[in-house]
Write an enzyme that holds these catalytic residues in place. Structure first.
Site, short mmCIF file in Angstrom:
data_model
loop_
_atom_site.label_atom_id
_atom_site.label_comp_id
_atom_site.label_asym_id
_atom_site.label_seq_id
_atom_site.Cartn_x
_atom_site.Cartn_y
_atom_site.Cartn_z
N GLU A 230 -9.81 -19.39 42.19
CA GLU A 230 -8.81 -20.41 41.87
C GLU A 230 -7.97 -20.82 43.08
O GLU A 230 -7.34 -21.87 43.08
CB GLU A 230 -7.93 -19.91 40.72
CG GLU A 230 -7.19 -21.05 40.04
CD GLU A 230 -6.41 -20.63 38.81
OE1 GLU A 230 -6.83 -19.68 38.10
OE2 GLU A 230 -5.37 -21.27 38.55
N LEU B 93 -14.39 -18.72 35.14
CA LEU B 93 -14.95 -17.37 35.31
C LEU B 93 -16.34 -17.43 35.92
O LEU B 93 -16.74 -16.55 36.68
CB LEU B 93 -14.92 -16.61 33.98
CG LEU B 93 -13.47 -16.29 33.57
CD1 LEU B 93 -13.43 -15.77 32.15
CD2 LEU B 93 -12.82 -15.30 34.51
N ARG C 48 -9.11 -31.04 28.32
CA ARG C 48 -7.83 -30.37 28.14
C ARG C 48 -6.65 -31.30 28.45
O ARG C 48 -5.62 -31.25 27.78
CB ARG C 48 -7.78 -29.14 29.05
CG ARG C 48 -8.75 -28.09 28.57
CD ARG C 48 -8.90 -26.95 29.50
NE ARG C 48 -9.51 -25.82 28.80
CZ ARG C 48 -9.61 -24.61 29.29
NH1 ARG C 48 -9.17 -24.35 30.50
NH2 ARG C 48 -10.15 -23.64 28.59
N HIS D 205 -3.87 -23.85 34.84
CA HIS D 205 -4.82 -23.69 35.95
C HIS D 205 -4.48 -24.67 37.06
O HIS D 205 -4.10 -25.80 36.80
CB HIS D 205 -6.24 -23.99 35.43
CG HIS D 205 -7.32 -23.62 36.38
ND1 HIS D 205 -7.90 -22.37 36.42
CD2 HIS D 205 -7.94 -24.34 37.34
CE1 HIS D 205 -8.83 -22.34 37.36
NE2 HIS D 205 -8.86 -23.53 37.93
N GLY E 76 -9.40 -15.26 28.41
CA GLY E 76 -10.14 -15.19 27.15
C GLY E 76 -11.60 -14.86 27.38
O GLY E 76 -12.32 -14.43 26.50
N ASN F 117 -5.30 -13.11 36.94
CA ASN F 117 -5.56 -13.92 35.74
C ASN F 117 -6.90 -13.54 35.09
O ASN F 117 -7.09 -13.74 33.89
CB ASN F 117 -5.58 -15.41 36.10
CG ASN F 117 -4.20 -16.02 36.09
OD1 ASN F 117 -3.24 -15.43 35.60
ND2 ASN F 117 -4.08 -17.22 36.64
N THR F 118 -7.82 -13.01 35.90
CA THR F 118 -9.13 -12.65 35.35
C THR F 118 -8.98 -11.62 34.23
O THR F 118 -9.64 -11.72 33.19
CB THR F 118 -10.04 -12.10 36.47
OG1 THR F 118 -10.05 -13.04 37.54
CG2 THR F 118 -11.45 -11.85 35.98
C1 LIG Z 1 -4.60 -16.48 29.86
C2 LIG Z 1 -5.76 -17.07 30.60
C3 LIG Z 1 -6.98 -17.25 29.95
C4 LIG Z 1 -8.07 -17.78 30.65
N1 LIG Z 1 -9.26 -17.88 29.99
C5 LIG Z 1 -10.33 -18.34 30.68
C6 LIG Z 1 -11.61 -18.39 30.05
O1 LIG Z 1 -11.79 -17.99 28.90
N2 LIG Z 1 -12.66 -18.88 30.79
C7 LIG Z 1 -12.52 -19.32 32.08
O2 LIG Z 1 -13.49 -19.74 32.68
N3 LIG Z 1 -11.31 -19.27 32.67
C8 LIG Z 1 -10.23 -18.78 32.03
N4 LIG Z 1 -9.02 -18.73 32.66
C9 LIG Z 1 -8.95 -19.08 34.08
C10 LIG Z 1 -9.49 -17.94 34.93
O3 LIG Z 1 -9.14 -16.71 34.30
C11 LIG Z 1 -8.92 -17.94 36.34
O4 LIG Z 1 -9.11 -19.19 36.95
C12 LIG Z 1 -9.62 -16.87 37.18
O5 LIG Z 1 -9.51 -15.61 36.55
C13 LIG Z 1 -9.05 -16.80 38.59
O6 LIG Z 1 -9.69 -15.73 39.25
P1 LIG Z 1 -9.35 -15.43 40.75
O7 LIG Z 1 -10.16 -14.21 41.11
O8 LIG Z 1 -9.47 -16.64 41.59
O9 LIG Z 1 -7.78 -15.03 40.73
P2 LIG Z 1 -7.06 -13.87 39.92
O10 LIG Z 1 -7.94 -13.22 38.94
O11 LIG Z 1 -5.75 -14.41 39.45
O12 LIG Z 1 -6.80 -12.77 41.06
C14 LIG Z 1 -5.99 -13.04 42.16
C15 LIG Z 1 -5.39 -11.74 42.64
O13 LIG Z 1 -4.74 -11.95 43.91
C16 LIG Z 1 -3.48 -11.30 43.88
N5 LIG Z 1 -2.57 -11.93 44.86
C17 LIG Z 1 -2.00 -13.15 44.82
N6 LIG Z 1 -1.20 -13.33 45.89
C18 LIG Z 1 -1.25 -12.18 46.61
C19 LIG Z 1 -0.63 -11.73 47.82
N7 LIG Z 1 0.23 -12.49 48.52
N8 LIG Z 1 -0.92 -10.48 48.25
C20 LIG Z 1 -1.77 -9.67 47.58
N9 LIG Z 1 -2.40 -10.04 46.43
C21 LIG Z 1 -2.13 -11.28 45.96
C22 LIG Z 1 -3.01 -11.47 42.44
O14 LIG Z 1 -2.00 -10.53 42.13
C23 LIG Z 1 -4.31 -11.20 41.68
O15 LIG Z 1 -4.51 -9.83 41.47
C24 LIG Z 1 -7.92 -18.19 31.99
C25 LIG Z 1 -6.70 -18.02 32.64
C26 LIG Z 1 -5.63 -17.46 31.97
C27 LIG Z 1 -4.33 -17.27 32.69
#
Ligand SMILES: Cc1cc2nc3c(=O)[nH]c(=O)nc-3n(C[C@H](O)[C@H](O)[C@H](O)COP(=O)(O)OP(=O)(O)OC[C@H]3O[C@@H](n4cnc5c(N)ncnc54)[C@H](O)[C@@H]3O)c2cc1C
Length: 419
Positions: free
Chosen positions: A385, A401, A247, A356, A12, A7-8
């Protein structure tokens, strides 16, 4: 997934931080205490104070750290949807490419870091009560990855797993789209609970946005800029909520409108030229050409294009412009900047979408994963997340983020020294 980023990568990319350099010149008074208050109260006081404290104190150092790795942030500060206050930063590069590109550069320059794409974690490996690795399935072969010091779970949320999200909120059927990438499925979170006895908290808190594309549910095509400069109107052309609200408040209000469908209205303050881009790197010109946004030289012309009574939309915008002057309105909105009075005017259609998951694996400030009794589980860390407890019942826009940066960095450091 076939590539890194989750999702990162598609975010946005608004990043909230109290910024000693960028906010003052814009006349924005802010403080760590205020960011704490907004985060705590914006989540109905259900977030863990110790996590929030670590978060707000380290959000700006997180920006400095990313800058030290080569990532650029613009000087502009704005209020992203649901952020409640102007402390959102924009990376120089579009969407999440600034974050992911920076990490990919780091990895390519530093030997000894292997990234496996197309490889799904299926199980955690435990030895004598300590988490020591994972089992995964690749396209061609199975993988066993053993950790020297610690295992960090950073697998994101479960907004794209309809079955799982319905277990915690039965209303979130597959009829409601999501902004998330398809890999936001949550099975590693469940694994942590089943296999390592991790405590899961707040799974019922699932955030929707009033900002989904009516066809895909994604955030692409979203024409809003900063919260201050746009309004929402329903199919009758009337405002129905304070557009600077939380939200959940805005999405609940949208569900009450006809077909749960609304228009975001902006003007040339948001798009001074047709080449102006939204947070998803799309020009307004292109969105209008594709029929994903509508343009009018006057409010009446815009109203006709979106099939809203021109007199009603004109009246709505006139009243809003009076509210901008008075800095108060009938819905209790507090964030105002420009009037909607600069042609051309634009409208973009939006619907509710799952965005989210606030709940997840319980951690402490060191990102150690906790069991039900509150004790750290040896060898196991989690960040991002996939964790729960920071945001309470509602995450502020722009806080995620910052969260993944702050706690991702702590998790890496803690796991590395956890010998
Ligand atoms: C469209 C959109 C816009 C957003 N805009 C904003 C914003 O502007 N500002 C803000 O603060 N937040 C925003 N968010 C929220 C934020 O982007 C996310 O909460 C954040 O990126 C999550 O990061 P993360 O590293 O925890 O997970 P992610 O970035 O989702 O990375 C998790 C990774 O783990 C992998 N994974 C999952 N399960 C498995 C498995 N079983 N085996 C191997 N790999 C696996 C996934 O494929 C992924 O690559 C937005 C979210 C979305 C969807």
């Amino acid at each position: 997934m076939p590539r890194v980023g989750g999702n990162t990568l598609i975010a946005g990319s608004a990043y909230n931080a109290v910024d000693p350099k960028r906010q003052k010149p814009l006349g924005i008074e802010d403080s760590i205490d205020l960011h704490y208050k907004h985060t705590f109260e914006g989540g109905d006081k259900l977030g863990k104070p110790a996590l929030i404290k670590t978060f707000v104190e380290n959000s700006y150092p997180g920006i400095e750290w990313l800058e030290s790795l080569g990532m650029g942030f613009k000087d502009e500060i704005f209020t992203v949807l649901g952020a409640l206050y102007p402390r959102s930063h924009k990376p120089e590069k579009p969407l999440g490419t600034g974050f992911i590109g920076t990490y990919e550069d780091y990895i390519s320059k530093n030997k000894g870091i292997t990234v496996l794409t197309d490889t799904k974690v299926e199980d955690l490996i435990l030895e004598n009560g300590r988490v020591v690795g994972v089992k995964a399935t690749g396209r061609k072969e199975n993988v066993i990855a053993k950790a020297k010091n610690g295992v960090v779970i950073a697998t994101g949320g479960f907004g794209a797993n309809v079955e799982l999200r319905q277990q915690y909120n039965s209303k979130l059927t597959k009829a409601i789209p999501t902004t998330n990438h398809p890999g936001a499925t949550g099975e590693v979170m469940l694994m942590a609970a089943e296999k390592a006895a991790a405590n899961l908290v707040g799974l019922q808190y699932i955030q929707l946005l009033p900002m989904g594309d009516p066809v895909s549910g994604s955030l692409s095509g979203n024409i809003e800029g900063s919260v201050e400069d746009r309004i929402f109107v329903n199919k009758s052309g009337k405002r129905f909520v304070a557009e600077d609200e939380r939200r959940d408040v805005m999405t609940n209000a949208l569900f009450e409108q006809k077909d749960a469908y609304m228009w975001t209205i902006v003007d040339a303050h948001t798009y001074p030229t047709e080449q102006g881009k939204n947070n998803f790197n799309e020009t307004i010109e292109d969105l209008v050409k594709k029929g994903r946004a509508f343009k009018g030289e006057t409010v009446e012309e815009l109203a006709a294009k979106i099939k809203v009574d021109p007199a009603v939309l004109k009246d709505t915008i006139d009243k809003f412009n009076v509210a901008v002057e008075n800095k108060t309105d009938e819905f209790g909105r507090k964030l105002f900047a420009n009037k909607l009075d600069k042609a051309p005017f634009y409208a973009g259609p939006r619907v509710p979408t799952v965005h989210h998951t606030m709940g997840g694996i319980e951690i402490n400030e060191k990102t150690q994963v906790l069991d039900k009794a509150g004790n750290p589980i040896p060898g196991l860390f989690a960040a991002g997340e996939v964790t729960g407890g920071l945001h309470g019942s509602n995450r502020l826009g722009g806080n995620a983020l910052a969260e993944i940066t702050v706690f991702g960095k702590i998790a890496g450091e803690e796991a590395a020294k956890n010998k």
